[in-house]
Design a protein around this motif. Structure first.
Motif, mmCIF file in Angstrom:
data_model
loop_
_atom_site.group_PDB
_atom_site.id
_atom_site.type_symbol
_atom_site.label_atom_id
_atom_site.label_comp_id
_atom_site.label_asym_id
_atom_site.label_seq_id
_atom_site.Cartn_x
_atom_site.Cartn_y
_atom_site.Cartn_z
ATOM 1 N N THR A 5 7.491 0.533 6.301
ATOM 2 C CA THR A 5 7.553 -0.080 4.970
ATOM 3 C C THR A 5 6.257 0.190 4.228
ATOM 4 O O THR A 5 5.170 0.071 4.809
ATOM 5 C CB THR A 5 7.757 -1.611 5.091
ATOM 6 N N TRP A 453 7.928 -11.140 4.923
ATOM 7 C CA TRP A 453 8.075 -10.304 6.106
ATOM 8 C C TRP A 453 7.503 -11.058 7.299
ATOM 9 O O TRP A 453 6.436 -11.676 7.202
ATOM 10 C CB TRP A 453 7.290 -9.002 5.964
ATOM 11 N N THR A 457 9.313 -7.352 9.540
ATOM 12 C CA THR A 457 10.737 -7.371 9.177
ATOM 13 C C THR A 457 10.951 -8.209 7.915
ATOM 14 O O THR A 457 10.539 -9.382 7.872
ATOM 15 C CB THR A 457 11.559 -7.988 10.337
ATOM 16 N N LEU A 458 11.597 -7.611 6.933
ATOM 17 C CA LEU A 458 11.912 -8.347 5.703
ATOM 18 C C LEU A 458 12.944 -9.420 6.046
ATOM 19 O O LEU A 458 14.061 -9.107 6.461
ATOM 20 C CB LEU A 458 12.459 -7.396 4.636
#
Ligand code: ZN
Ligand code: CU
Length: 483
Positions: A5, A453, A457-458
């Motif tokens: 990301t 996040w 991880t979103l």
């Protein structure tokens, strides 16, 4: 270079208290791998931040989320505020290690009803957490009252030497499995009979363990300075940092004493490690305690086992309906929960603004009509107290929620935006962020949180939960003291 990301053009508040910097940030394998202007990483996910603020995910140092992180692993009340880590086990009550015999003792019932206590050993709790995959990280204190529950036949007496030995062994065991330290709730009837010597002897397990001692003190009213001295003495004996939980001057007779309380704190900080946490409201909440019933203080009922219909009403209204005194009505409502509007706003603001103070919600996740702090604490500090009332700067507000908690509680590589640190992040709009939960309507998500996040991880966006849950159990690392 590749990354998972890439967040472009974010105003990064790194958690240290430094001013924001407009930069890009690259995340891979759950960690921050690069920070800088115009990063050229090829990313699977690219996010244009458009100058919004990016901070380390907030660490809620004072929670009672012990069983909710397992039974409601989405943890919407917390992740919707930008909280990415909770510390459970405060106020002397932890969900583990617990072996119940009869009813759940007060105030362990704040953690839920009987069936939620399923962790006879701390390792059972850690295992259940890992299986539940909560959306946020969890670190855990061990509660003195919970240990008393396991080893004493009745809680209205002091533990014998043999019982304290058994409690200490159980605490040491949990510490070796990664617990953060010991919490007490000496104000509550089920811990109040414990002498200082009982706690000192128990706290020997902390010596050399790099753990913390947190306390809901013996009193927050008239004798608060004596209660602070008791806490400091326990910290010195255990050679451990002390965190005073939800520091406040409770009760009308104590209003205006925060200056005196804070100077006592400062004097002691010259010779030992002491900090505190605070929630940004002039009302407390817990189980309904007859000692705190004062007709001059507004009390709201948050739940009642025999009279659920009283939930959300004031004690005064209920008492008037029943033609009873406040005290009689309160007795009839028990077991019950309550909000006490018994704190002076100026005292709360003075404590909140102190540089030794961290933010902690003290939210009660199972209350039917909860105190709004459960859903509103972090946006309220950022919106109301920092932006609107200018009680402290935005970077300082973030420091109180991130690096200070991570260092004090020994959460390694958390609480800062730096290369190599965990990618627990919150993207928010500093101009619009605000709490919407109120005493009348407490179950409402804040506005102004754009993306959260957890370990890269979103997990939450302004559209809601993403369906991905990436929280972990965080074992104790080395505490690092910040003055
Ligand atoms: Zn407490
Ligand atoms: Cu608490």
């Amino acid at each position: 270079m590749n990354c998972d990301t890439l967040i472009r053009n974010a105003n990064v508040l790194d958690g240290s208290g430094a001013e924001a910097q407009l930069v890009d940030l690259a995340i891979s394998d759950g960690r921050i791998v690069a920070i800088g202007a115009s990063l050229r990483h090829a990313a699977a996910n690219a996010v244009e931040a458009d100058g919004l603020s990016l901070a380390p995910g907030f660490i809620d140092v004072h929670t009672h989320d012990d069983t909710s992180v397992i039974d409601t692993p989405e943890m919407l009340p917390k992740i919707s505020q930008g909280v990415t880590t909770v510390i459970v086990g405060n106020c002397g009550i932890s969900a583990s290690p617990v072996r119940l015999r009869g009813d759940v003792p007060d105030p362990m019932n704040l953690l839920g009803t009987r069936e939620r206590f399923r962790y006879p050993a701390f390792s059972d709790y850690v295992k259940a957490l890992e299986e539940a995959h909560p959306s946020i990280n969890v670190a855990a204190l061990i509660g003195h009252t919970s240990l008393r529950n396991n080893h004493l036949d009745r809680l209205d007496r002091t533990a014998s030497a043999a019982e304290v030995d058994a409690m200490r062994a159980e605490l040491a065991n949990a510490l070796s499995a990664g617990a953060l330290g010991l919490s007490t709730g000496l104000a509550y009837a089920n811990a109040n009979s414990a002498t200082t010597e009982e706690v000192l002897s128990l706290a020997e397990a902390l010596i050399g363990a790099n753990a913390v001692y947190t306390t809901h003190m013996r009193t927050e009213t008239d004798a608060i300075l004596d209660a602070m001295d008791e806490a400091f003495r326990i910290g010195r004996y255990a050679q451990s940092p002390v965190v005073i939980s939800h520091l406040k001057c409770a009760g009308i007779a104590n209003w205006g004493r925060s200056t005196e309380v804070l100077s006592t704190l400062e004097n002691a900080r010259a010779s030992q490690q002491i900090g505190c946490d605070c929630y940004p409201y002039s009302a407390g909440s817990s189980t309904l305690d007859l000692k705190q019933v004062d007709p001059r203080v507004r009390i709201d009922i948050t739940w009642s086992t025999p009279h659920p219909e009283a939930t959300g009403r004031t004690l005064a209204d209920v008492a008037a309906d029943w033609g009873l005194s406040h005290l009689h009505a309160a007795r009839r409502l028990q077991p019950a929960g309550a909000i006490y509007h018994s704190i002076d706003e100026q005292d709360m603001r003075r404590i909140l603004a102190h540089p030794a103070t961290m933010i902690g919600s003290d939210g009660l996740p199972w209350d039917k009509h909860p105190h709004p702090r459960l859903w509103g604490t972090y946006p309220r500090v950022l919106g109301r107290y920092s932006r609107d009332e200018k009680l402290f700067s935005l970077p300082e507000a973030i420091r109180k929620m991130t690096s200070m908690p991570a260092k004090r509680f020994g959460l390694a590589h958390r609480g800062q935006i730096a290369e190599g640190y965990a990618a627990d992040l919150v993207l928010f709009d500093p101009d619009t962020i605000r709490d919407t939960a109120t005493f009348a309507d407490p179950v409402r998500a804040a506005v102004g949180i754009h993306s959260v996040w957890v370990n890269g991880t979103l997990s939450y966006t302004s559209q809601g939960l993403t369906g991905h849950r990436a929280g972990r159990f965080l074992p104790r690392a080395r505490t690092e003291w910040v003055q």
